[in-house]
Scaffold this motif. Structure first.
Motif, PDB file in Angstrom:
ATOM      1  N   ILE A  22      10.337   0.422   8.515  1.00 30.61           N
ATOM      2  CA  ILE A  22      10.150   1.873   8.416  1.00 30.61           C
ATOM      3  C   ILE A  22       8.664   2.251   8.411  1.00 30.61           C
ATOM      4  O   ILE A  22       8.305   3.344   8.808  1.00 30.61           O
ATOM      5  CB  ILE A  22      10.876   2.425   7.174  1.00 30.61           C
ATOM      6  N   SER A  23       7.790   1.336   7.967  1.00 30.35           N
ATOM      7  CA  SER A  23       6.353   1.633   7.905  1.00 30.35           C
ATOM      8  C   SER A  23       5.640   1.405   9.230  1.00 30.35           C
ATOM      9  O   SER A  23       4.793   2.206   9.633  1.00 30.35           O
ATOM     10  CB  SER A  23       5.671   0.763   6.843  1.00 30.35           C
ATOM     11  N   THR A  51      19.854   5.412   0.798  1.00 28.71           N
ATOM     12  CA  THR A  51      19.813   4.953   2.186  1.00 28.71           C
ATOM     13  C   THR A  51      19.117   3.590   2.252  1.00 28.71           C
ATOM     14  O   THR A  51      18.163   3.350   1.530  1.00 28.71           O
ATOM     15  CB  THR A  51      19.032   5.964   3.053  1.00 28.71           C
ATOM     16  N   ARG A  52      19.599   2.709   3.120  1.00 32.24           N
ATOM     17  CA  ARG A  52      18.982   1.385   3.276  1.00 32.24           C
ATOM     18  C   ARG A  52      17.625   1.514   3.959  1.00 32.24           C
ATOM     19  O   ARG A  52      17.500   2.164   4.997  1.00 32.24           O
ATOM     20  CB  ARG A  52      19.881   0.459   4.096  1.00 32.24           C
ATOM     21  N   ILE A  53      16.608   0.889   3.364  1.00 35.57           N
ATOM     22  CA  ILE A  53      15.256   0.907   3.901  1.00 35.57           C
ATOM     23  C   ILE A  53      14.842  -0.530   4.204  1.00 35.57           C
ATOM     24  O   ILE A  53      15.069  -1.419   3.389  1.00 35.57           O
ATOM     25  CB  ILE A  53      14.277   1.552   2.897  1.00 35.57           C
ATOM     26  N   VAL A  54      14.245  -0.739   5.364  1.00 39.87           N
ATOM     27  CA  VAL A  54      13.779  -2.059   5.785  1.00 39.87           C
ATOM     28  C   VAL A  54      12.262  -1.994   5.908  1.00 39.87           C
ATOM     29  O   VAL A  54      11.727  -1.082   6.548  1.00 39.87           O
ATOM     30  CB  VAL A  54      14.395  -2.460   7.144  1.00 39.87           C
ATOM     31  N   ARG A  55      11.588  -2.957   5.283  1.00 42.62           N
ATOM     32  CA  ARG A  55      10.121  -3.040   5.383  1.00 42.62           C
ATOM     33  C   ARG A  55       9.716  -4.470   5.650  1.00 42.62           C
ATOM     34  O   ARG A  55      10.262  -5.404   5.069  1.00 42.62           O
ATOM     35  CB  ARG A  55       9.465  -2.585   4.090  1.00 42.62           C
ATOM     36  N   SER A  56       8.730  -4.640   6.503  1.00 41.58           N
ATOM     37  CA  SER A  56       8.194  -5.978   6.760  1.00 41.58           C
ATOM     38  C   SER A  56       7.402  -6.417   5.530  1.00 41.58           C
ATOM     39  O   SER A  56       6.911  -5.588   4.754  1.00 41.58           O
ATOM     40  CB  SER A  56       7.290  -5.978   7.992  1.00 41.58           C
ATOM     41  N   MET A  57       7.265  -7.713   5.355  1.00 46.34           N
ATOM     42  CA  MET A  57       6.492  -8.224   4.232  1.00 46.34           C
ATOM     43  C   MET A  57       5.023  -7.826   4.378  1.00 46.34           C
ATOM     44  O   MET A  57       4.356  -7.568   3.382  1.00 46.34           O
ATOM     45  CB  MET A  57       6.643  -9.740   4.120  1.00 46.34           C
ATOM     46  N   PRO A  61       2.459   3.194   3.443  1.00 47.87           N
ATOM     47  CA  PRO A  61       3.402   4.240   3.044  1.00 47.87           C
ATOM     48  C   PRO A  61       4.633   4.280   3.942  1.00 47.87           C
ATOM     49  O   PRO A  61       4.603   3.819   5.079  1.00 47.87           O
ATOM     50  CB  PRO A  61       2.595   5.530   3.191  1.00 47.87           C
ATOM     51  N   TYR A  62       5.702   4.832   3.395  1.00 47.09           N
ATOM     52  CA  TYR A  62       6.930   5.046   4.162  1.00 47.09           C
ATOM     53  C   TYR A  62       7.596   6.321   3.678  1.00 47.09           C
ATOM     54  O   TYR A  62       7.336   6.788   2.570  1.00 47.09           O
ATOM     55  CB  TYR A  62       7.887   3.857   4.046  1.00 47.09           C
ATOM     56  N   THR A  63       8.432   6.897   4.525  1.00 43.26           N
ATOM     57  CA  THR A  63       9.187   8.090   4.186  1.00 43.26           C
ATOM     58  C   THR A  63      10.640   7.867   4.578  1.00 43.26           C
ATOM     59  O   THR A  63      10.928   7.510   5.719  1.00 43.26           O
ATOM     60  CB  THR A  63       8.634   9.326   4.936  1.00 43.26           C
ATOM     61  N   LYS A 112      14.044   8.583   5.988  1.00 48.18           N
ATOM     62  CA  LYS A 112      14.424   9.500   7.068  1.00 48.18           C
ATOM     63  C   LYS A 112      15.526  10.460   6.648  1.00 48.18           C
ATOM     64  O   LYS A 112      15.684  11.515   7.240  1.00 48.18           O
ATOM     65  CB  LYS A 112      14.856   8.704   8.291  1.00 48.18           C
ATOM     66  N   ASP A 113      16.284  10.117   5.589  1.00 52.05           N
ATOM     67  CA  ASP A 113      17.389  10.969   5.165  1.00 52.05           C
ATOM     68  C   ASP A 113      16.992  12.026   4.135  1.00 52.05           C
ATOM     69  O   ASP A 113      17.435  13.165   4.217  1.00 52.05           O
ATOM     70  CB  ASP A 113      18.533  10.135   4.607  1.00 52.05           C
ATOM     71  N   CYS A 114      16.147  11.661   3.160  1.00 47.99           N
ATOM     72  CA  CYS A 114      15.853  12.607   2.083  1.00 47.99           C
ATOM     73  C   CYS A 114      14.377  12.983   1.957  1.00 47.99           C
ATOM     74  O   CYS A 114      14.030  13.873   1.189  1.00 47.99           O
ATOM     75  CB  CYS A 114      16.348  12.059   0.749  1.00 47.99           C
ATOM     76  N   GLY A 115      13.492  12.266   2.683  1.00 50.85           N
ATOM     77  CA  GLY A 115      12.069  12.585   2.631  1.00 50.85           C
ATOM     78  C   GLY A 115      11.306  11.908   1.502  1.00 50.85           C
ATOM     79  O   GLY A 115      10.119  12.170   1.327  1.00 50.85           O
ATOM     80  N   PHE A 116      11.968  11.035   0.734  1.00 54.23           N
ATOM     81  CA  PHE A 116      11.275  10.309  -0.338  1.00 54.23           C
ATOM     82  C   PHE A 116      10.108   9.533   0.268  1.00 54.23           C
ATOM     83  O   PHE A 116      10.254   8.888   1.286  1.00 54.23           O
ATOM     84  CB  PHE A 116      12.233   9.352  -1.053  1.00 54.23           C
ATOM     85  N   MET A 117       8.936   9.629  -0.374  1.00 55.19           N
ATOM     86  CA  MET A 117       7.758   8.920   0.130  1.00 55.19           C
ATOM     87  C   MET A 117       7.313   7.902  -0.896  1.00 55.19           C
ATOM     88  O   MET A 117       7.317   8.170  -2.087  1.00 55.19           O
ATOM     89  CB  MET A 117       6.626   9.910   0.387  1.00 55.19           C
ATOM     90  N   GLY A 118       6.961   6.735  -0.404  1.00 54.45           N
ATOM     91  CA  GLY A 118       6.502   5.728  -1.348  1.00 54.45           C
ATOM     92  C   GLY A 118       5.828   4.555  -0.700  1.00 54.45           C
ATOM     93  O   GLY A 118       5.768   4.461   0.500  1.00 54.45           O
ATOM     94  N   PRO A 119       5.232   3.752  -1.506  1.00 56.86           N
ATOM     95  CA  PRO A 119       5.027   2.336  -1.240  1.00 56.86           C
ATOM     96  C   PRO A 119       5.664   1.566  -2.350  1.00 56.86           C
ATOM     97  O   PRO A 119       6.636   1.708  -2.843  1.00 56.86           O
ATOM     98  CB  PRO A 119       3.545   2.129  -1.305  1.00 56.86           C
TER      99      PRO A 119
END
Length: 50
Positions: free
Chosen positions: A5-6, A25-31, A39-41, A43-50
């Motif tokens: 996602i990032s 929602t399932r989120i996939v991030r590379s190591m 950062p990532y957001t 896509k369903d609810c707009g939550f932003m984080g690392p």
């Protein structure tokens, strides 16, 4: 096929998958993205984080 996602890159073996803390929602991030705290957001609810 899973995509980080990032970075928007396809990941095959070096990634993590988890639920969005806000909506589940399932989120996939590379190591690499996790290691660099990119950062990532959600896509369903707009939550932003690392």
């Amino acid at each position: 096929m899973k995509t980080c996602i990032s970075t928007n890159n396809v990941v095959t073996d070096d990634f993590v998958e988890f639920k969005c803390p806000k909506c589940g929602t399932r989120i996939v991030r590379s190591m690499l993205a996790r290691k660099k705290s990119m950062p990532y957001t959600c896509k369903d609810c707009g939550f932003m984080g690392p």
